[in-house]
Enzyme design. Structure first.
Site, mmCIF file in Angstrom:
data_model
loop_
_atom_site.group_PDB
_atom_site.id
_atom_site.type_symbol
_atom_site.label_atom_id
_atom_site.label_comp_id
_atom_site.label_asym_id
_atom_site.label_seq_id
_atom_site.Cartn_x
_atom_site.Cartn_y
_atom_site.Cartn_z
ATOM 1 N N ASP A 156 42.126 35.382 30.749
ATOM 2 C CA ASP A 156 41.713 35.289 32.206
ATOM 3 C C ASP A 156 41.328 33.761 32.526
ATOM 4 O O ASP A 156 41.102 33.095 31.864
ATOM 5 C CB ASP A 156 40.330 36.193 32.255
ATOM 6 C CG ASP A 156 40.197 36.081 33.760
ATOM 7 O OD1 ASP A 156 40.603 36.836 34.698
ATOM 8 O OD2 ASP A 156 38.957 35.633 33.839
ATOM 9 N N GLU B 8 47.349 34.524 32.168
ATOM 10 C CA GLU B 8 46.930 34.949 33.714
ATOM 11 C C GLU B 8 46.703 33.519 34.409
ATOM 12 O O GLU B 8 45.746 33.199 34.784
ATOM 13 C CB GLU B 8 45.632 35.696 33.594
ATOM 14 C CG GLU B 8 45.563 36.249 35.042
ATOM 15 C CD GLU B 8 44.417 35.658 35.818
ATOM 16 O OE1 GLU B 8 44.343 35.780 37.080
ATOM 17 O OE2 GLU B 8 43.590 35.168 35.411
ATOM 18 N N HIS C 30 45.099 44.362 39.959
ATOM 19 C CA HIS C 30 43.707 44.612 40.534
ATOM 20 C C HIS C 30 43.231 43.482 41.352
ATOM 21 O O HIS C 30 42.307 43.361 41.957
ATOM 22 C CB HIS C 30 42.594 44.709 39.259
ATOM 23 C CG HIS C 30 42.481 43.332 38.691
ATOM 24 N ND1 HIS C 30 43.348 42.776 37.803
ATOM 25 C CD2 HIS C 30 41.369 42.569 38.706
ATOM 26 C CE1 HIS C 30 42.843 41.549 37.300
ATOM 27 N NE2 HIS C 30 41.731 41.408 37.956
HETATM 28 C C1 OTU Z 1 40.999 36.358 37.319
HETATM 29 O O1 OTU Z 1 41.994 35.924 38.615
HETATM 30 C C2 OTU Z 1 40.888 37.763 37.519
HETATM 31 O O2 OTU Z 1 42.182 38.552 37.447
HETATM 32 C C3 OTU Z 1 39.771 38.070 38.641
HETATM 33 O O3 OTU Z 1 39.877 39.549 38.848
HETATM 34 C C4 OTU Z 1 38.548 37.238 38.486
HETATM 35 O O4 OTU Z 1 37.766 37.512 39.648
HETATM 36 C C5 OTU Z 1 38.715 36.040 38.116
HETATM 37 O O5 OTU Z 1 39.654 35.732 37.241
HETATM 38 C C6 OTU Z 1 37.468 35.416 37.452
HETATM 39 O O6 OTU Z 1 37.139 36.014 36.371
HETATM 40 O O7 OTU Z 1 40.765 34.109 41.260
HETATM 41 O O8 OTU Z 1 41.657 35.920 42.512
HETATM 42 O O9 OTU Z 1 44.566 31.365 38.820
HETATM 43 O O10 OTU Z 1 43.862 33.396 40.883
HETATM 44 O O11 OTU Z 1 42.621 33.245 37.666
HETATM 45 C C7 OTU Z 1 42.037 36.033 41.601
HETATM 46 C C8 OTU Z 1 43.298 31.613 39.493
HETATM 47 C C9 OTU Z 1 41.381 34.896 40.636
HETATM 48 C C10 OTU Z 1 42.850 32.782 40.007
HETATM 49 C C11 OTU Z 1 42.790 33.868 38.739
HETATM 50 C C12 OTU Z 1 41.735 34.700 39.109
#
Ligand code: OTU
Length: 646
Positions: free
Chosen positions: A286, A328, A392
């Site tokens: 993540d 991710e 999600h």
């Molecule tokens: C991820 O995404 C997760 O998928 C999210 O659900 C979380 O909120 C977040 O990390 C924090 O843990 O900002 O809108 O590439 O786009 O890592 C999604 C940068 C997010 C971000 C991504 C992030």
């Protein structure tokens, strides 16, 4: 002294001191072999990042101790899996791979009931199951679980660690690989490390980025991107009780970990291996782009972030080699691919394909999709994309402005158009979506909505218009057809197999109403299942066609191993590619993104191997292109041609 000799000396000293052979007994052979094989690289990577650290050998010793301990705790079943995967490192390339991501409680209440849903998943063809973060996290808003308070405790509402182990074993028996989140950029402010930091323990204060005043945060902020500008402006949060500022890239209750401290690396490696030992076969990294901070930069995608991820991967290679990483990185496409290497992340989300499919649906044009993918789809042959249309999260328009400019589009303006198109600001749009994280500074925002609602089904049903329903069904199947056939692991978001619409109930929940992403995280209800089972409903048509496509994928090796060639169709509304398999028959896919019929030229057909006999897999029809000439496609039609040996 060169680093090879240095690392060897270091390893010899550690092996002797820890007496690994004695510690591990009979099981020490494979471990020591792998340690010998991967330690030099691990040493190189970490000594590079931590060259300033005084007692570097001590850092390595405590890390190796963590690896030994974790290996000792690794269940026999998973050690067998390690051997299997080492014999077949490309297992994730199989045509059999079909993924789903879900929240445990939204699909099945808890882990125990989820186990009873395995037949449902198997029957659909799922072989990869990503359970959204299920760890202990703060009550109320926990960013959908992405604020982890304890990596070793399951959220009590979902069950226990034993339930998770039990489920992972049952999934494995059913041929389903468990995917868990490795949330390693931050912890929640309720994690014991954060609590210790708060109570003044200097060891744990060093686990985070804490600042006495605004001077350093201000210096960083001149070059930082704001990720959640509607939560709070900037990337830092003031802590009243400590009278300090803490780095919080995401929500204020998610504290960024300080990886310039090698103890953080060791501590997190231990948590990571704990999850591997619970039965995860894939770890989803993540927010991996954010783990290294460097003044004067965006603090995203830094070279040291790559080194640290590779070092984590080395740890897996030694202590849990069955596990692979999924990146991710929802960032610029040039940066996305930099995480994709066998030594770094073997798998990666494909956010560009996702964004450009939605772009082509809005514009009815495939030029940007074609142009971008023709030079961006190919990745390292031992790695694989994870292709998805919805997840999600929100949709961010992460295409390259240069690619857009080459098509005569201004990237900035085009993003504003797409945001309007998908959030109700564009007359005639088929989509029903919500805006997310509007940034008043630059006008940026992202888009939320379920696959079906964004593709027009919500509006069509509301209007009670059958022809609109037909069009949205066709659009939805077109999306699934690409995700399932373009090469890589297709990943469905739970509920999309039932064509579920936006769920607005989050607006009545105080812990959720400020986060529009909940609109695309529906609960899988009996009603939704019934609607998809009832003949004649749009949900049923989508479900049945999706199942058919999944079966076809599983029955044809070309959907798994092989290469993808993006084809220039010469028609602005068509998107086409060829899948070339080293042994099996090839596949040619043609998609029409227009709401009008389109024609594909015979010359183009020939260039994608369609000059003689073929079978269209969806309809089962045999065609001889030798005598048919060009190809006609209905609005939103897609065709999967498998070439027949002459
Ligand atoms: C991820 O995404 C997760 O998928 C999210 O659900 C979380 O909120 C977040 O990390 C924090 O843990 O900002 O809108 O590439 O786009 O890592 C999604 C940068 C997010 C971000 C991504 C992030």
């Amino acid at each position: 002294m060169n680093s090879r000799i240095e690392s060897q000396r270091c390893l010899q000293r550690i092996e002797k001191k820890l007496d690994i052979e004695k510690l591990l007994g009979a099981g020490s052979v494979p471990f020591l072999l792998r340690l010998g094989q991967h330690f030099p690289r691990l040493y190189d990577l970490l000594s590079n990042v931590y060259h300033d650290v005084e007692d570097f050998d001590q850092v390595m010793e405590s890390l190796v101790k963590t690896l030994v301990d974790s290996y000792q705790d690794r269940p026999e079943r998973l050690k067998k899996k390690d051997d299997q995967r080492l014999d077949d490192p490309q297992w994730f390339k199989s045509e059999n791979m079909v993924g789903m991501a879900c929240y445990v409680d939204l699909l099945a209440n808890d882990l125990k009931t989820l186990k009873s849903r395995i037949p449902y998943l198997s029957e659909l063809g799922i072989s990869y199951l990503h359970l959204m973060p299920l760890y202990k996290s703060p009550e109320g808003d926990s960013d959908g679980g992405y604020a982890v308070s304890d990596y070793r405790t399951v959220n009590p509402a979902l069950g226990t660690m034993d339930d998770l182990r039990d489920l992972s074993e049952a999934l494995s028996e059913a041929g389903i690989s468990l995917v868990l989140d490795f949330v390693f950029n931050h912890t929640s402010d309720e994690h014991e490390w954060a609590l210790a930091a708060r109570s003044g323990d200097p060891k744990y204060a060093d686990f985070y980025y804490l600042f006495d005043d605004r001077s350093v945060p201000d210096a960083y902020e001149t070059t930082l991107r704001e990720i959640f500008p509607q939560v709070r402006r900037g990337s830092f949060t003031y802590l009243e009780d400590m009278d300090k500022w803490v780095w919080t890239t995401f929500n204020s209750f998610q504290w960024d970990l300080n990886y310039s401290n090698p103890s953080v690396f060791s501590a997190i490696a231990s948590e990571m291996l704990y999850l591997a030992n619970a039965g995860a076969e894939v770890l989803r990294l993540d927010a991996l782009a954010f783990i290294w901070k460097e003044l004067g930069t965006t603090c995203e995608n830094r070279p040291n972030a790559h080194k640290l991820i590779q070092a984590f991967n080395c740890c897996l290679q030694i202590a849990a080699p069955a596990v692979v990483f999924k990146s991710e990185a929802i960032v610029h496409p040039d940066d996305v691919v930099k995480y994709i290497e066998p030594e770094e992340c073997q798998l990666s989300y494909n956010p560009l394909l996702m964004a450009l499919i939605w772009n082509s649906l809005a514009t009815r044009k495939t030029r940007l999709l074609n142009q971008s993918l023709s030079h961006r789809f190919a990745i390292h042959p031992d790695c694989s994309w994870v292709n998805y249309a919805r997840c999600h999260d929100d949709i961010g328009w992460t295409f390259d402005d240069g690619d857009a400019a080459a098509m005569g589009l201004n990237g900035y303006d085009h993003r504003l158009f797409l945001n309007r198109y998908y959030t109700g600001g564009f007359e005639g749009s088929f989509a029903t979506g919500l805006g997310f994280q509007f940034n008043p500074e630059n006008g940026d925002r992202r888009v939320c909505g379920s696959l079906a609602s964004l593709a027009g089904l919500e509006q069509a049903i509301e209007a009670g218009d059958n022809s609109l329903v037909d069009m949205s069904v066709a659009r939805i199947l077109l999306i699934h057809s690409i995700i399932l056939s373009i090469g890589g692991i297709p990943l469905l978001y739970a509920g999309d197999e039932l064509a579920m619409l936006n769920d607005y109930s989050f607006q009545d929940d105080d812990t959720k109403k400020h986060d529009a992403r909940w609109v695309n995280r529906p609960r899988i209800t009996e009603e939704a299942l019934a609607a998809a089972a009832r003949p004649g409903t749009p949900q049923n048509r989508i479900n049945a066609a999706l199942r058919q496509m999944i079966s076809l994928r599983k029955a044809n090796a070309v959907f798994g191993t092989g290469k993808t060639r993006i084809i220039s169709t010469g028609n602005d509304h068509l998107f086409a590619y060829q899948r070339v398999h080293p042994e099996a028959e090839n596949l040619a896919v043609i998609c029409n993104f227009s709401d009008h019929p389109q024609i594909l030229d015979q010359g183009v057909l020939q260039s994608m191997g369609l000059g003689g006999r073929a079978i269209e897999l969806i309809s089962g029809e045999h065609v001889n292109f030798h005598s048919t000439g060009s190809l006609n496609l209905e609005p939103f039609q897609f065709q999967w041609f498998r070439t027949d040996p002459a």
